[in-house]
Design an enzyme around this catalytic site. Structure first.
Site: not given
Length: 410
Positions: A194, A346, A378
């Site tokens: 991330s 995502d 995600h």
């Protein structure tokens, strides 16, 4: 107001460096007087953490944690500095091997930095995000590897300013290697997911130009943001519920380009200006829950320029892209092995942008394994893909080579 915004980072770095938090080691974060005479990655201050918060249980594998302050640079080339936390194993392997973990800081205040969260624990409101996946550190310590967590956002807290994160991350790894008396041959593996993956991706991109002395034997990034403007198009308007996080991204990105930001500033609606300042000024508030209460529009709608075409913002976006067809700076194709993984659904990092980046890298000879987890969001992908990614990286550090698998599915 804008002068206050721009003066904040150097002011804090010299006088109140951690967002006014009264920490015993405040002076550790002060600006060094001799920074212009230092080399990139050169250490000018160090300390040992005497205690770690109770949540950290490294068992018999951790000898100590040392933090080093080192020189790095800003996107515009000016001097800067940051902090790296170095985890020393109790039983180090015969050959020095380094593992760098770029955690997801995802904030724009200095008291949200990983080094500070490691020191003060839950006195930092970014404590849990920063420390959410330190099982990787435990795993590597057990193997006798030295581990690093760089403050990759630097003292300007430049979240989402990829080039800034890349420079600070590379110099943090370089500083740790130098502290440990490593050489240009010392094997290094790096990992990020991330926000940490974005930093990792820019570390990878800038490596050949800025830090070819670092011997990367394997790099991993998951849920990677590869293009700033494409990301805002994907999440800003259709996902207005993320407006606090999106504003943090705009604030950090623009902070990495102060000359361009100064041009954009007058076109930003006052409510957004005020909240950008609040993001910087509110003491020890990393979660930003009260940001933009009552504002239900997209952030880009509150910036009254054509963002992809207005010269100042266009300059930023074309310098903050890893897509070769959009970036005005050549995108590198490093030859060391890489592994990327992504969720098929995502909602934060657009899959098609990552697929475009991967295709461009493959077409220019990259040694890159790419895995997509169909249907996963995600956060789900962060946990589903972690073990396989770490197994791959461990194999790289063990053997120095794994053949690429150009896979787009599990």
């Amino acid at each position: 107001m804008l002068a206050l915004f721009f003066s904040l980072a150097p002011l804090l770095s010299q006088a109140l460096p951690l967002g006014y938090t009264a920490a015993p080691a405040e002076s550790f974060y002060f600006w060094p007087e001799n920074i212009s005479s230092l080399q990139a990655g050169e250490i000018f201050r160090k300390r040992e953490l005497l205690t770690l918060p109770d949540i950290f249980d490294f068992g018999p594998n951790l000898e100590k944690v040392v933090q080093v302050a080192y020189k790095t640079r800003l996107t515009d080339g000016n001097d800067s500095f940051s902090i790296a936390s170095i985890f020393i194993p109790k039983n180090p392997s015969p050959e020095l091997k380094l593992y760098s973990y770029q955690t997801f800081e995802d904030a724009v205040q200095l008291d949200c930095a990983p080094s500070y969260a490691l020191e003060v624990g839950n006195k930092s409101s970014n404590y849990l995000p920063v420390t959410s996946n330190l099982s990787a550190i435990s795993r590597e310590l057990e193997k006798g590897r030295h581990c690093i967590i760089p403050d990759h956002e630097g003292y300007i807290s430049g979240f989402f300013a990829g080039r800034q994160e890349g420079y600070a991350g590379l110099d943090g790894i370089r500083a740790a290697r130098n502290y440990l008396n490593g050489t240009n041959e010392t094997p290094i593996g790096i990992f990020g997911y991330s926000g940490g993956a974005q930093a990792t991706a820019w570390i990878v991109d800038l490596h050949d130009e800025y830090a070819p002395d670092l011997n990367f034997v394997g790099t991993v990034s998951g849920g990677t943001l590869v293009d700033a403007w494409g990301t805002f198009q994907y999440i800003d308007y259709p996902k207005v519920y993320l407006k606090g996080s999106i504003l943090i991204m705009y604030t950090g990105l623009f902070s990495g380009y102060p000359a361009q930001f100064e041009v954009i500033w007058p076109y930003i609606e006052p409510v957004i200006q005020e909240n950008m300042l609040l993001l910087r000024l509110a003491p020890n508030d990393c979660n930003q829950s009260p940001i933009l209460q009552g504002y239900n529009n997209s952030i880009m709608a509150g910036i009254h320029v054509d963002l992809p075409e207005f010269p100042a913002s266009k300059y930023i976006f074309q310098h903050e892209s890893l897509l070769a067809n959009y970036s005005v700076v050549p995108v590198s194709t490093p030859k060391f092995p890489r592994y990327m993984y992504h969720g098929g659904s995502d909602e934060l990092a657009k899959l098609s942008l990552v697929e475009q980046y991967v295709d461009q890298q493959w077409n220019t000879g990259a040694n890159l394994t790419f895995v997509v987890y169909p249907g996963l969001l995600h956060d789900e992908t962060a946990y589903r893909g972690f073990d396989a990614a770490m197994d791959w990286l461990d194999a790289q550090l063990d053997s120095g080579y794994l053949p690429p698998v150009n896979s787009t599915h599990t």
